[in-house]
Design an enzyme around this catalytic site. Structure first.
Site, PDB file in Angstrom:
ATOM      1  N   CYS A  71     140.109  60.336   6.751  1.00  0.00           N
ATOM      2  CA  CYS A  71     139.548  60.050   5.349  1.00  0.00           C
ATOM      3  C   CYS A  71     137.849  61.009   5.622  1.00  0.00           C
ATOM      4  O   CYS A  71     137.121  60.730   6.579  1.00  0.00           O
ATOM      5  CB  CYS A  71     138.954  58.523   5.007  1.00  0.00           C
ATOM      6  SG  CYS A  71     137.952  58.583   3.777  1.00  0.00           S
ATOM      7  N   CYS A  77     130.428  56.372   3.178  1.00  0.00           N
ATOM      8  CA  CYS A  77     130.811  55.646   1.789  1.00  0.00           C
ATOM      9  C   CYS A  77     130.457  54.203   2.060  1.00  0.00           C
ATOM     10  O   CYS A  77     130.141  53.405   1.067  1.00  0.00           O
ATOM     11  CB  CYS A  77     132.068  55.663   1.124  1.00  0.00           C
ATOM     12  SG  CYS A  77     133.447  54.949   1.814  1.00  0.00           S
ATOM     13  N   CYS A  80     134.959  51.757   4.410  1.00  0.00           N
ATOM     14  CA  CYS A  80     135.746  51.467   5.839  1.00  0.00           C
ATOM     15  C   CYS A  80     135.048  51.172   6.958  1.00  0.00           C
ATOM     16  O   CYS A  80     133.955  51.687   7.093  1.00  0.00           O
ATOM     17  CB  CYS A  80     136.767  52.284   6.037  1.00  0.00           C
ATOM     18  SG  CYS A  80     138.008  52.657   4.473  1.00  0.00           S
ATOM     19  N   CYS A 157     139.585  59.120  -1.781  1.00  0.00           N
ATOM     20  CA  CYS A 157     139.383  57.572  -1.024  1.00  0.00           C
ATOM     21  C   CYS A 157     141.072  57.472  -0.806  1.00  0.00           C
ATOM     22  O   CYS A 157     141.856  57.265  -1.147  1.00  0.00           O
ATOM     23  CB  CYS A 157     138.816  56.441  -1.656  1.00  0.00           C
ATOM     24  SG  CYS A 157     139.074  54.996  -0.915  1.00  0.00           S
ATOM     25  N   GLN A 282     144.893  40.085  -6.742  1.00  0.00           N
ATOM     26  CA  GLN A 282     144.610  40.532  -5.285  1.00  0.00           C
ATOM     27  C   GLN A 282     145.012  42.096  -5.234  1.00  0.00           C
ATOM     28  O   GLN A 282     145.657  42.755  -5.951  1.00  0.00           O
ATOM     29  CB  GLN A 282     145.990  39.935  -4.770  1.00  0.00           C
ATOM     30  CG  GLN A 282     146.025  38.389  -4.542  1.00  0.00           C
ATOM     31  CD  GLN A 282     144.932  37.783  -3.434  1.00  0.00           C
ATOM     32  OE1 GLN A 282     144.249  38.765  -2.868  1.00  0.00           O
ATOM     33  NE2 GLN A 282     144.729  36.474  -3.610  1.00  0.00           N
ATOM     34  N   TYR A 310     141.137  27.483  -7.846  1.00  0.00           N
ATOM     35  CA  TYR A 310     140.320  28.592  -7.882  1.00  0.00           C
ATOM     36  C   TYR A 310     141.681  29.638  -8.174  1.00  0.00           C
ATOM     37  O   TYR A 310     141.966  30.454  -7.164  1.00  0.00           O
ATOM     38  CB  TYR A 310     139.981  29.085  -6.419  1.00  0.00           C
ATOM     39  CG  TYR A 310     138.724  28.138  -5.823  1.00  0.00           C
ATOM     40  CD1 TYR A 310     137.270  28.558  -5.944  1.00  0.00           C
ATOM     41  CD2 TYR A 310     139.179  26.953  -5.054  1.00  0.00           C
ATOM     42  CE1 TYR A 310     136.316  27.612  -5.834  1.00  0.00           C
ATOM     43  CE2 TYR A 310     138.237  26.394  -4.618  1.00  0.00           C
ATOM     44  CZ  TYR A 310     136.741  26.298  -5.131  1.00  0.00           C
ATOM     45  OH  TYR A 310     135.687  25.591  -4.566  1.00  0.00           O
ATOM     46  N   GLU A 331     140.352  27.296 -12.850  1.00  0.00           N
ATOM     47  CA  GLU A 331     139.717  28.702 -12.287  1.00  0.00           C
ATOM     48  C   GLU A 331     138.385  28.580 -13.449  1.00  0.00           C
ATOM     49  O   GLU A 331     138.541  28.179 -14.359  1.00  0.00           O
ATOM     50  CB  GLU A 331     140.691  29.694 -12.813  1.00  0.00           C
ATOM     51  CG  GLU A 331     140.062  31.125 -13.327  1.00  0.00           C
ATOM     52  CD  GLU A 331     139.333  31.895 -11.915  1.00  0.00           C
ATOM     53  OE1 GLU A 331     139.827  31.605 -10.969  1.00  0.00           O
ATOM     54  OE2 GLU A 331     138.161  32.464 -12.070  1.00  0.00           O
ATOM     55  N   ASP A 379     141.758  28.520  -2.726  1.00  0.00           N
ATOM     56  CA  ASP A 379     141.541  30.022  -2.519  1.00  0.00           C
ATOM     57  C   ASP A 379     140.340  30.398  -2.920  1.00  0.00           C
ATOM     58  O   ASP A 379     140.105  31.198  -3.902  1.00  0.00           O
ATOM     59  CB  ASP A 379     143.054  30.689  -3.425  1.00  0.00           C
ATOM     60  CG  ASP A 379     142.654  32.122  -2.914  1.00  0.00           C
ATOM     61  OD1 ASP A 379     141.881  32.646  -2.185  1.00  0.00           O
ATOM     62  OD2 ASP A 379     143.718  33.008  -3.484  1.00  0.00           O
ATOM     63  N   CYS A 407     139.150  34.480   2.370  1.00  0.00           N
ATOM     64  CA  CYS A 407     138.996  35.840   2.696  1.00  0.00           C
ATOM     65  C   CYS A 407     137.818  36.008   3.670  1.00  0.00           C
ATOM     66  O   CYS A 407     136.915  37.014   3.977  1.00  0.00           O
ATOM     67  CB  CYS A 407     138.659  36.481   1.278  1.00  0.00           C
ATOM     68  SG  CYS A 407     137.455  35.733   0.333  1.00  0.00           S
TER      69      CYS A 407
END
Ligand code: SAH
Length: 459
Positions: A71, A77, A80, A157, A282, A310, A331, A379, A407
């Site tokens: 990349c 940027c 990553c 990207c 997602q 959630y 939610e 979640d 996450c």
């Protein structure tokens, strides 16, 4: 050691940020874009009491863990962390990070399943590009460089579908040709703030939205025509999103559809899903399906009343609905709840109820209503769950099984510790590389009350 020294150093570890680290003169020296086993000539940029920061001057001996950087925007940027490392090594790092967090922060030791991963490129189905002008008046559309709000132009990207860069190009030409004003974060003046693109993985439908600091996008019809010519039948929705606040929050609350539908449709775990711009969905469709399958395997929803806290657009709950007795989804974003209700109806799913509320408040309300779910799935966003919510789940609902999707493995570990203190044991843990090449990863933990025969936990 002092600034501007050149030192030869062997890299002995890599952080989740992607930076390698070695030791020299008793200091930990961080060198971005290096990997364990590299020997590099490092240029010292900054020295502190215990650590120093450097950049690579020259790679003296490359590690066999090095990967090919595919990349052009890597390290510019800010998106990553890992292009310089072989994907198999990145996965090991992520697995170790989750294991260490759960053990060290949470003091829990579930059975760790091997990390699940698919292709590390072109997996993202959504992108929000900040738009800015540089000092020379050039329009930049891309991403913020690391730890800043400086926009780096990013015409290509590697994480996104190929159509996205084509849309960016068309949009940039439209802005230039028509002299459309660009928003400045400093002054709060100017019109165009962000370009937002979403693509449904299964149906291929594409939504384009332009976030503006105003009520109208001049000559929008010209842009729509260009996008129609570019995207053909996959172009299904064009919207403007109004955000007049001086804020870092990207989207405002109001969307106006100027072409096509207010949403796009995707299919996730066999369920047709309507997704509006404001609904969470997602970003990696194929890994999400595997994650949901694992959640179902842990949850064993058959015949159960499942509380899906959630829930976003209702996706996890809806994927379980056919097996479960009933689903209650909670939610906080009203548009996502509308999507969840619509999705249930559209798929002829009648055993789901969706509540628009804060998770803890909804749990309180359900407790007052005398509802006792048989299984709970949470979640939450990165900050994790409030302790008072965990308290209601463990002490009032007291389901046999809680499945925690996270996450952020640090807050997950913190919360697992609380669950264990309230009688729930972290039995199993599965990690999913939902965000290859970035420092992020998703984790699912099975928490169970008392002794549960984990062999029985089948889908
Ligand atoms: N389970 C969903 C969404 C997960 S993302 C999926 O797999 O797609 C986390 C979701 O929690 C987001 O939709 C966010 O809007 C919602 N959220 C954030 N804070 C919340 C709160 N306090 N109460 C309820 N929902 C919340």
């Amino acid at each position: 050691m002092k600034k501007n020294d050149l030192i030869e150093i062997e890299i002995t570890d890599v952080m989740l940020s992607g930076s390698g680290v070695g030791h020299y003169d008793g200091l930990a020296v961080f060198v971005p874009s290096t990997v364990t086993g590299d020997v590099v000539l490092a240029h010292i940029l900054k020295v502190k009491t215990n650590v120093a920061y450097a950049k690579i001057e020259k790679i003296i001996k490359p590690s066999d863990k090095r990967g090919k950087i595919e990349c052009n925007s890597f390290l510019k940027c800010g998106g990553c962390a890992f292009w310089h490392i072989k994907y198999s090594e990145e996965l090991k790092l992520k697995e170790n990070a989750v294991t260490n967090n759960l053990k060290r922060i949470g003091g829990v030791e579930p059975e760790f399943e091997p990390i699940t991963a698919l292709q590390p490129q072109n997996y993202r189905n959504k992108c929000q590009y900040p738009v800015a002008k540089n000092k020379d008046g050039d329009i930049l559309i891309g991403f913020y460089s690391e730890h800043s709000h400086r926009v780096v132009d990013c015409p290509q990207c590697a994480l996104q579908p190929e159509e996205f860069s084509k849309v960016v190009k068309v949009f940039k030409e439209f802005l230039k040709e028509n002299n459309i004003s660009i928003y400045s974060e400093e002054t709060g003046k100017g019109l165009v703030r962000h370009l937002y693109i979403r693509k449904a993985a299964v149906t291929g439908e594409i939504m384009v939205a332009v976030v503006i600091n105003g009520d109208k996008l001049p000559l929008a019809e010209k842009l729509i025509e260009s996008l129609k010519a570019l995207l053909k039948d996959s172009f299904c929705s064009f919207q403007i999103n109004i955000n007049k606040k001086k804020t870092n929050v990207i989207l405002g609350h109001k969307n106006i559809t100027l072409y096509g539908n207010d949403y796009i449709i995707d299919v996730l775990c066999g369920v047709e899903i309507r997704i509006s711009p404001l609904s969470f969905y997602q970003v990696n469709h194929d890994v999400a399906e595997l994650l949901y399958k694992k959640a179902a395997e842990y949850l064993k929803p058959q015949g159960k009343t499942v509380l899906d806290l959630y829930c976003g657009a209702g996706t996890i709950g809806l994927s379980l609905a056919k097996k479960a007795k009933s689903i209650i989804g909670v939610e906080i974003i009203p548009e996502a709840v509308e999507d969840a209700k619509f999705n249930a109806k559209q798929n002829d799913i009648q055993n789901c109820e969706f509540i628009c509320a804060d998770a803890k408040n909804a749990a309180e309300m359900l407790k007052i209503r005398g509802i006792k779910p048989d299984a709970v799935i949470v979640d939450p966003p990165r900050k994790g769950c409030e302790e008072s919510l965990i308290d209601i789940i463990c002490n009032d609902f007291a389901p046999e099984i809680v499945v925690y999707v996270s996450c952020d493995s640090a807050t997950l570990a913190r919360d697992c510790k609380i669950f264990e203190s309230m009688g729930y044991k972290a039995e199993k843990c599965a990690t999913f590389d939902m965000f290859p090449r970035t420092s992020h990863v998703e984790t699912v933990v099975l928490l169970s009350k008392g002794e549960v025969d984990s062999k029985k936990a089948s889908c």
